[in-house]
Design a protein around this motif. Structure first.
Motif, PDB file in Angstrom:
ATOM      1  N   LEU A 393     -24.073 -29.465   7.383  1.00 45.28           N
ATOM      2  CA  LEU A 393     -22.959 -30.289   6.893  1.00 45.28           C
ATOM      3  C   LEU A 393     -23.208 -30.760   5.461  1.00 45.28           C
ATOM      4  CD1 LEU A 393     -22.020 -32.556   9.950  1.00 45.28           C
ATOM      5  CD2 LEU A 393     -20.604 -30.805   8.875  1.00 45.28           C
ATOM      6  N   ALA A 394     -24.470 -30.991   5.124  1.00 44.62           N
ATOM      7  CA  ALA A 394     -24.801 -31.468   3.773  1.00 44.62           C
ATOM      8  C   ALA A 394     -24.471 -30.437   2.705  1.00 44.62           C
ATOM      9  CB  ALA A 394     -26.283 -31.844   3.696  1.00 44.62           C
ATOM     10  N   ASP A 395     -24.352 -29.167   3.085  1.00 43.21           N
ATOM     11  CA  ASP A 395     -24.062 -28.113   2.117  1.00 43.21           C
ATOM     12  C   ASP A 395     -22.564 -27.877   1.934  1.00 43.21           C
ATOM     13  OD1 ASP A 395     -26.754 -27.811   1.880  1.00 43.21           O
ATOM     14  OD2 ASP A 395     -26.896 -25.958   3.048  1.00 43.21           O
ATOM     15  N   ILE A 396     -21.750 -28.551   2.729  1.00 42.13           N
ATOM     16  CA  ILE A 396     -20.299 -28.355   2.668  1.00 42.13           C
ATOM     17  C   ILE A 396     -19.696 -29.466   1.814  1.00 42.13           C
ATOM     18  CG2 ILE A 396     -18.180 -28.199   4.017  1.00 42.13           C
ATOM     19  CD1 ILE A 396     -19.901 -27.341   6.396  1.00 42.13           C
ATOM     20  N   PRO A 397     -18.834 -29.155   0.864  1.00 43.85           N
ATOM     21  CA  PRO A 397     -18.196 -30.210   0.063  1.00 43.85           C
ATOM     22  C   PRO A 397     -17.494 -31.226   0.968  1.00 43.85           C
ATOM     23  CG  PRO A 397     -17.757 -28.056  -0.890  1.00 43.85           C
ATOM     24  CD  PRO A 397     -18.411 -27.808   0.434  1.00 43.85           C
ATOM     25  N   LEU A 398     -17.656 -32.508   0.641  1.00 45.46           N
ATOM     26  CA  LEU A 398     -17.134 -33.573   1.482  1.00 45.46           C
ATOM     27  C   LEU A 398     -15.625 -33.485   1.702  1.00 45.46           C
ATOM     28  CD1 LEU A 398     -18.200 -35.972   3.050  1.00 45.46           C
ATOM     29  CD2 LEU A 398     -17.751 -37.409   1.050  1.00 45.46           C
ATOM     30  N   PRO A 399     -14.810 -33.137   0.696  1.00 44.88           N
ATOM     31  CA  PRO A 399     -13.362 -33.041   0.951  1.00 44.88           C
ATOM     32  C   PRO A 399     -13.019 -32.053   2.065  1.00 44.88           C
ATOM     33  CG  PRO A 399     -13.778 -33.080  -1.408  1.00 44.88           C
ATOM     34  CD  PRO A 399     -15.107 -32.953  -0.739  1.00 44.88           C
ATOM     35  N   GLN A 400     -13.775 -30.945   2.183  1.00 45.57           N
ATOM     36  CA  GLN A 400     -13.503 -29.996   3.258  1.00 45.57           C
ATOM     37  C   GLN A 400     -13.806 -30.605   4.622  1.00 45.57           C
ATOM     38  OE1 GLN A 400     -14.940 -25.983   2.873  1.00 45.57           O
ATOM     39  NE2 GLN A 400     -14.907 -26.041   0.626  1.00 45.57           N
ATOM     40  N   SER A 451      -9.810 -41.684   2.386  1.00 45.60           N
ATOM     41  CA  SER A 451      -8.697 -40.760   2.504  1.00 45.60           C
ATOM     42  C   SER A 451      -9.092 -39.675   3.488  1.00 45.60           C
ATOM     43  CB  SER A 451      -8.388 -40.135   1.144  1.00 45.60           C
ATOM     44  OG  SER A 451      -8.000 -41.118   0.244  1.00 45.60           O
ATOM     45  N   ALA A 452      -8.278 -39.518   4.506  1.00 45.18           N
ATOM     46  CA  ALA A 452      -8.526 -38.457   5.473  1.00 45.18           C
ATOM     47  C   ALA A 452      -7.338 -37.545   5.449  1.00 45.18           C
ATOM     48  CB  ALA A 452      -8.741 -39.052   6.861  1.00 45.18           C
ATOM     49  N   ASP A 453      -7.525 -36.331   5.886  1.00 43.74           N
ATOM     50  CA  ASP A 453      -6.439 -35.375   5.890  1.00 43.74           C
ATOM     51  C   ASP A 453      -5.839 -35.289   7.276  1.00 43.74           C
ATOM     52  OD1 ASP A 453      -8.024 -33.137   3.555  1.00 43.74           O
ATOM     53  OD2 ASP A 453      -6.751 -34.871   3.259  1.00 43.74           O
ATOM     54  N   ALA A 454      -4.603 -34.870   7.347  1.00 45.18           N
ATOM     55  CA  ALA A 454      -3.914 -34.793   8.615  1.00 45.18           C
ATOM     56  C   ALA A 454      -3.257 -33.450   8.738  1.00 45.18           C
ATOM     57  CB  ALA A 454      -2.878 -35.895   8.688  1.00 45.18           C
ATOM     58  N   THR A 455      -3.074 -32.977   9.965  1.00 44.87           N
ATOM     59  CA  THR A 455      -2.479 -31.680  10.179  1.00 44.87           C
ATOM     60  C   THR A 455      -1.331 -31.779  11.141  1.00 44.87           C
ATOM     61  OG1 THR A 455      -3.969 -31.204  11.994  1.00 44.87           O
ATOM     62  CG2 THR A 455      -4.684 -30.533   9.812  1.00 44.87           C
ATOM     63  N   GLN A 456      -0.294 -31.034  10.886  1.00 46.33           N
ATOM     64  CA  GLN A 456       0.837 -30.929  11.786  1.00 46.33           C
ATOM     65  C   GLN A 456       1.402 -29.529  11.683  1.00 46.33           C
ATOM     66  OE1 GLN A 456       3.408 -34.108  10.498  1.00 46.33           O
ATOM     67  NE2 GLN A 456       2.710 -35.420  12.168  1.00 46.33           N
ATOM     68  N   ARG A 457       2.107 -29.116  12.710  1.00 47.86           N
ATOM     69  CA  ARG A 457       2.680 -27.777  12.692  1.00 47.86           C
ATOM     70  C   ARG A 457       3.799 -27.704  11.664  1.00 47.86           C
ATOM     71  NH1 ARG A 457       0.870 -29.180  17.407  1.00 47.86           N
ATOM     72  NH2 ARG A 457      -0.466 -27.763  18.567  1.00 47.86           N
ATOM     73  N   PRO A 458       3.918 -26.569  10.967  1.00 47.81           N
ATOM     74  CA  PRO A 458       4.913 -26.453   9.914  1.00 47.81           C
ATOM     75  C   PRO A 458       6.313 -26.721  10.453  1.00 47.81           C
ATOM     76  CG  PRO A 458       3.351 -24.641   9.825  1.00 47.81           C
ATOM     77  CD  PRO A 458       3.078 -25.379  11.096  1.00 47.81           C
ATOM     78  N   GLY A 459       7.062 -27.523   9.714  1.00 52.19           N
ATOM     79  CA  GLY A 459       8.441 -27.788  10.059  1.00 52.19           C
ATOM     80  C   GLY A 459       8.622 -28.819  11.151  1.00 52.19           C
ATOM     81  N   ALA A 460       7.540 -29.408  11.663  1.00 52.94           N
ATOM     82  CA  ALA A 460       7.673 -30.393  12.735  1.00 52.94           C
ATOM     83  C   ALA A 460       8.370 -31.626  12.220  1.00 52.94           C
ATOM     84  CB  ALA A 460       6.292 -30.735  13.276  1.00 52.94           C
ATOM     85  N   ASP A 461       9.173 -32.225  13.047  1.00 54.90           N
ATOM     86  CA  ASP A 461       9.910 -33.423  12.675  1.00 54.90           C
ATOM     87  C   ASP A 461       8.972 -34.628  12.714  1.00 54.90           C
ATOM     88  OD1 ASP A 461      11.737 -35.859  13.944  1.00 54.90           O
ATOM     89  OD2 ASP A 461      12.653 -34.766  12.284  1.00 54.90           O
ATOM     90  N   ALA A 462       8.986 -35.435  11.662  1.00 50.08           N
ATOM     91  CA  ALA A 462       8.064 -36.566  11.579  1.00 50.08           C
ATOM     92  C   ALA A 462       8.291 -37.552  12.713  1.00 50.08           C
ATOM     93  CB  ALA A 462       8.215 -37.265  10.227  1.00 50.08           C
ATOM     94  N   THR A 463       9.558 -37.790  13.052  1.00 51.46           N
ATOM     95  CA  THR A 463       9.840 -38.729  14.138  1.00 51.46           C
ATOM     96  C   THR A 463       9.314 -38.209  15.466  1.00 51.46           C
ATOM     97  OG1 THR A 463      11.833 -39.463  12.979  1.00 51.46           O
ATOM     98  CG2 THR A 463      11.671 -39.980  15.328  1.00 51.46           C
ATOM     99  N   ALA A 464       9.485 -36.913  15.718  1.00 51.95           N
ATOM    100  CA  ALA A 464       8.978 -36.326  16.959  1.00 51.95           C
ATOM    101  C   ALA A 464       7.460 -36.420  17.019  1.00 51.95           C
ATOM    102  CB  ALA A 464       9.427 -34.876  17.067  1.00 51.95           C
TER     103      ALA A 464
END
Length: 610
Positions: A393-400, A451-464
């Motif tokens: 893990l120490a060899d991987i850039p922190l943002p990734q 700051s953390a990153d988030a993932t969602q399926r493309p085109g998913a409705d934010a309210t859903a």
């Protein structure tokens, strides 16, 4: 030039307090220059009024020339009108200078705090940050008065000296040498004030931190009977701060007293000398009037010069504290290798824990701190030999790492705002086929304040997505119970919600980001048995096919886990399913049996859902 609260504040000069103040001036030099020019002209025209009055007396009133008298009088009225406008513009410009310095410092401090992320709490106390934000920022912005009235005072002082030179060389020398003498007398007090002010700010930050700790743990302290002990400690710290405040006030009172008294003595001396010269016939009556007017006009620049020294002494102390904060650095990120392209095994050699991708894994230990340390290592919040696939893990850039692994801190901050804002309804779907690139735009929606990153399926409705996250966390009843639902305003740290409600809100926030790897410590510890069982079932369904690691001892959660690691002294002692370990590991059975008893008791009592 308008103040843009969202513009890039620039890179501050962190080499010292004076250099930081100079940087604030350079960042808005046109406005500072305008303030200095306006203040200079304003103060010079204050000194010009006695000159015009002397001309009116000598050339109009004394010889009886009404035309000349009317002309000089009109000139005084015109100068007064122009000066009134200049005074208004000077004040308006300097207000913008102060506000710009205030906003710029706030943005620099907040931006750096965000950059430090999880390293912030380990390097500086909460009270220090609060003291900088509440007191030091205001002190720094006020000290920039020196670039307006301060410069104007110097220019006006020189102008009055020049005008006095046309009346009497002796008077001019007294005026020109008077302020340096005042500076010599007040200089030692200014240096003493800096030392006292710095110590006062240090004690203030300690007391502020204690207030935050006291307010946050008041219920626990009441339950344990420790409120009195903490109150006594707070009282002692408060007394020490008050005593230090008196010492600061004593120095400040001397500066202010001398700042008023010495200029009066100085101006009285000039007036007395002018009167003697008039009595001896060396200067005219009009010149005597002008001398008196110059003395009165000198009151403004002398007062501003003393005030400038006082504010700069306090401002540089505050700037040094800001610079010390800006010099803090997060742990160096020396990673150069890309993270595994596909979901891979997370391995912590120190404990022997192996996290298989796509599984719900539980860590069980009698010491919660052991599990927390493992989660910190797997999320690279602490240095370790942990690996992801075959890559350290120490060899991987922190943002990734941050973009794919989320550590849901059980005490993650909940900022004030609407419930939808607190949960984080601005998650942007960015994960496409074969890529994992996510963004969670609200800082409040991250754990460890990073700051953390988030993932969602493309085109998913934010309210859903938000509805699904609330459902998975069994938090729909919270929304229904609030008067305005998701638009209800929530206090800072969600103090107006119960402990169980806050826990479910934090869980919903973490689930909304849908990270590739979710690490969570005791996500249901504050819930009753019925709600906990519901969360366990929904969490397993919501995270199907995604890597999830829970540090827990609740049988309701453990029974849903695909893999359970039983830890003893921070190392894996046994691995299997919950039921397998119950049958084969007496230590594991003894550890979780207490929870079984608690579950049965809660079910029998019919504890309400929190």
């Amino acid at each position: 030039m308008r103040i843009d609260a969202y513009a890039d504040p620039g890179t501050p000069d962190r080499r010292g307090g004076w250099r930081y103040l100079a940087w604030l001036v350079r960042r808005q030099w046109p406005r500072c220059l305008a303030g200095a020019v306006l203040a200079s002209v304003w103060m010079v025209l204050l000194a010009a009024t006695p000159y015009l009055m002397a001309r009116a007396v000598d050339h109009g009133l004394e010889p009886g020339d009404l035309g000349a008298l009317a002309g000089w009088t009109g000139a005084m009225v015109a100068v007064g009108g122009v000066n009134a406008w200049l005074g208004m513009m000077r004040h308006r410009t300097m207000t913008k200078v102060r506000l710009d310095a205030n906003f710029r410092t706030v943005k620099v401090v907040v931006g750096h705090a965000t950059r430090l992320g999880a390293a912030l709490r380990g390097q500086v106390g909460t009270g220090e940050v609060v003291t900088i934000g509440v007191g030091d920022v205001q002190t720094i912005s006020t000290s920039l008065t020196a670039v307006g009235p301060g410069v104007g005072a110097i220019v006006a002082y020189a102008a009055v000296g020049g005008l006095m030179l046309s009346v009497s060389t002796r008077l001019a020398l007294v005026v020109l040498l008077g302020v340096p003498v005042l500076g010599v007398l007040l200089g030692p007090l200014m240096g003493r004030l800096q030392g006292r002010e710095a110590e006062y700010r240090e004690r203030q930050s300690v007391l502020t931190a204690r207030i935050g700790d006291l307010a946050g743990g008041l219920r626990v302290l009441n339950g344990l009977g420790g409120k009195g002990l903490v109150a006594d400690a707070f009282r002692r710290d408060s007394d020490r701060l008050r005593a230090q405040g008196y010492r600061v006030g004593a120095v400040t009172s001397w500066i202010q007293a001398l700042g008023v008294g010495l200029p009066m003595l100085f101006l009285a001396l000039v007036t007395w000398l002018g009167a003697r010269l008039a009595a001896q016939g060396h200067i005219s009556v009009g010149e005597l009037v002008s001398v008196y007017g110059y003395v009165v006009a000198l009151g403004w620049p002398v007062a501003f010069l003393i005030e400038m020294g006082h504010q700069l002494s306090r401002g540089v102390v505050a700037a040094r504290r800001v610079v010390a904060f800006l010099r803090l650095e997060p742990a160096p990120d020396e990673g150069t290798r890309d993270a595994p392209a596909e979901p891979s095994v997370l391995h912590d050699p120190a404990s022997g824990v192996r996290i298989l991708p796509g599984r719900l894994t539980a860590l069980v230990t009698s010491r919660p701190s052991d599990a927390t340390e493992i989660l910190d290592r797997l999320a690279r919040y602490t240095p370790s030999d942990a690996t992801w696939g075959d890559i350290p893990l120490a060899d991987i850039p922190l943002p990734q790492i941050r973009s794919r692994i989320l550590l849901a801190d059980p005490e993650a901050d909940l900022f004030a705002g609407t419930l939808s804002d607190v949960i984080g309804d601005e998650v942007t779907p960015l994960r496409g086929a074969g890529s994992v690139d996510v963004r969670l735009r609200r800082v409040g929606a991250t754990s460890h304040n990073e700051s953390a990153d988030a993932t969602q399926r493309p085109g998913a409705d934010a309210t859903a997505n938000l509805t699904a996250a609330l459902h998975a966390a069994a938090a729909e009843d919270i929304v229904r119970a609030l008067p305005d639902g998701l638009n209800t305003q929530v206090a800072a740290q969600a103090r107006d919600l119960s402990g169980g409600q806050r826990q479910r809100i934090r869980l919903a926030r973490a689930l909304l980001t849908d990270p590739e790897v979710l690490l969570a410590a005791e996500p249901t510890s504050a819930l009753d048995a019925h709600t906990e069982a519901t969360v366990a079932d929904r969490l397993k369904h919501a995270r199907q096919g995604r890597t999830t690691v829970l540090a827990a001892t609740s049988p309701l959660l453990l029974d849903r886990a695909d893999v359970v690691h039983h830890l003893v002294d921070g190392k894996v002692a046994a691995t299997g399913t919950h039921r397998e370990l119950l049958d084969t590991e007496p230590g594991y059975r003894a550890l979780v049996a207490r929870d079984d008893e608690g579950v049965e008791e809660r079910e029998e009592e019919g504890a309400p859902v929190r």
